[in-house]
Motif scaffolding. Structure first.
Motif, mmCIF file in Angstrom:
data_model
loop_
_atom_site.group_PDB
_atom_site.id
_atom_site.type_symbol
_atom_site.label_atom_id
_atom_site.label_comp_id
_atom_site.label_asym_id
_atom_site.label_seq_id
_atom_site.Cartn_x
_atom_site.Cartn_y
_atom_site.Cartn_z
ATOM 1 N N UNK A 123 -28.375 34.778 -8.708
ATOM 2 C CA UNK A 123 -27.128 34.061 -8.493
ATOM 3 C C UNK A 123 -26.139 34.537 -9.547
ATOM 4 N N UNK A 124 -25.069 35.181 -9.094
ATOM 5 C CA UNK A 124 -24.120 35.763 -10.033
ATOM 6 C C UNK A 124 -22.695 35.334 -9.703
ATOM 7 N N UNK A 125 -21.871 35.251 -10.741
ATOM 8 C CA UNK A 125 -20.434 35.087 -10.532
ATOM 9 C C UNK A 125 -19.922 36.470 -10.192
ATOM 10 N N UNK A 126 -19.443 36.635 -8.973
ATOM 11 C CA UNK A 126 -19.084 37.941 -8.457
ATOM 12 C C UNK A 126 -17.610 38.271 -8.671
ATOM 13 N N UNK A 127 -16.757 37.252 -8.623
ATOM 14 C CA UNK A 127 -15.317 37.484 -8.752
ATOM 15 C C UNK A 127 -14.655 36.205 -9.252
ATOM 16 N N UNK A 128 -13.593 36.361 -10.032
ATOM 17 C CA UNK A 128 -12.839 35.224 -10.569
ATOM 18 C C UNK A 128 -11.366 35.433 -10.273
ATOM 19 N N UNK A 129 -10.705 34.387 -9.779
ATOM 20 C CA UNK A 129 -9.267 34.432 -9.544
ATOM 21 C C UNK A 129 -8.633 33.269 -10.296
ATOM 22 N N UNK A 130 -7.969 33.580 -11.407
ATOM 23 C CA UNK A 130 -7.248 32.573 -12.184
ATOM 24 C C UNK A 130 -5.753 32.763 -11.940
ATOM 25 N N UNK A 155 -13.688 30.838 -7.946
ATOM 26 C CA UNK A 155 -14.781 31.686 -8.409
ATOM 27 C C UNK A 155 -15.630 31.994 -7.186
ATOM 28 N N UNK A 156 -15.989 33.265 -7.032
ATOM 29 C CA UNK A 156 -16.878 33.641 -5.943
ATOM 30 C C UNK A 156 -18.285 33.835 -6.498
ATOM 31 N N UNK A 157 -19.239 33.132 -5.895
ATOM 32 C CA UNK A 157 -20.640 33.285 -6.253
ATOM 33 C C UNK A 157 -21.313 34.197 -5.238
ATOM 34 N N UNK A 175 -15.984 28.852 -4.735
ATOM 35 C CA UNK A 175 -15.853 27.534 -5.355
ATOM 36 C C UNK A 175 -14.426 27.446 -5.878
ATOM 37 N N UNK A 176 -13.686 26.443 -5.414
ATOM 38 C CA UNK A 176 -12.298 26.281 -5.844
ATOM 39 C C UNK A 176 -12.250 25.585 -7.204
ATOM 40 N N UNK A 177 -11.596 26.214 -8.151
ATOM 41 C CA UNK A 177 -11.419 25.653 -9.494
ATOM 42 C C UNK A 177 -10.017 25.064 -9.554
ATOM 43 N N UNK A 178 -9.866 23.933 -8.882
ATOM 44 C CA UNK A 178 -8.552 23.368 -8.593
ATOM 45 C C UNK A 178 -8.167 22.169 -9.446
ATOM 46 N N UNK A 179 -9.144 21.553 -10.114
ATOM 47 C CA UNK A 179 -8.882 20.308 -10.806
ATOM 48 C C UNK A 179 -8.894 19.104 -9.872
ATOM 49 N N UNK A 180 -9.222 19.320 -8.593
ATOM 50 C CA UNK A 180 -9.194 18.240 -7.601
ATOM 51 C C UNK A 180 -10.466 17.393 -7.599
ATOM 52 N N UNK A 181 -11.535 17.874 -8.204
ATOM 53 C CA UNK A 181 -12.787 17.137 -8.346
ATOM 54 C C UNK A 181 -13.281 16.563 -7.017
#
Length: 135
Positions: free
Chosen positions: A45-52, A69-71, A110-116
């Motif tokens: 299981x790897x973090x494949x891509x990050x979009x900030x 983040x794409x896993x 996985x959306x890193x949106x702060x929306x929880x």
């Protein structure tokens, strides 16, 4: 006692057991199936891509461009992510995955949106732009 597992046995009696088998039958076969489906080898299981600071990429279900983040499940086996978590380094907690089967050799955003919103894979944090976000 701490670390004790109790299981409802086929005869309807609760018994203290030395195995665990959540989501499976309460026997050694159930434990072995659970263990096989929840054990991940190194690098599987790897973090494949990050979009900030997403300004030009995919939208979430609200029609917003949020960080993500794409896993990648780089293994030949499905992984049950239920109970696993992802967080930023400033927090002790983050997104705890709900019941989620991650198929072998597949990708997941996985959306890193702060929306929880764990049910739609939105973390309670967003990402910072820059190289340090990936460390």
């Amino acid at each position: 006692a701490s670390g004790t597992s109790w299981a409802l046995m086929p005869d309807g009696i609760w018994a203290e057991v030395d195995f665990f088998s959540p989501g499976e039958t309460n026997d050694f076969d159930g434990h072995n199936r659970y263990y096989a489906n929840s054990t991940v080898t190194d690098g599987a299981l790897v973090i494949n891509e990050i979009m900030a600071s997403n300004r030009s990429s995919i939208y979430d279900e609200d029609g917003e461009r949020v960080d993500w983040v794409e896993l990648h499940n780089d293994s030949g086996s499905d992984i049950i992510l239920e109970g696993w978590s992802i967080s930023d380094r400033e927090r002790k907690s983050g997104l705890v995955f709900p019941a989620f089967l991650f198929p072998a050799d597949s990708y997941c955003v996985v959306f890193c949106s702060g929306k929880d919103r764990p049910e739609t894979l939105h973390t309670p944090f967003s990402l910072s732009a820059g190289i340090s976000a990936a460390r």
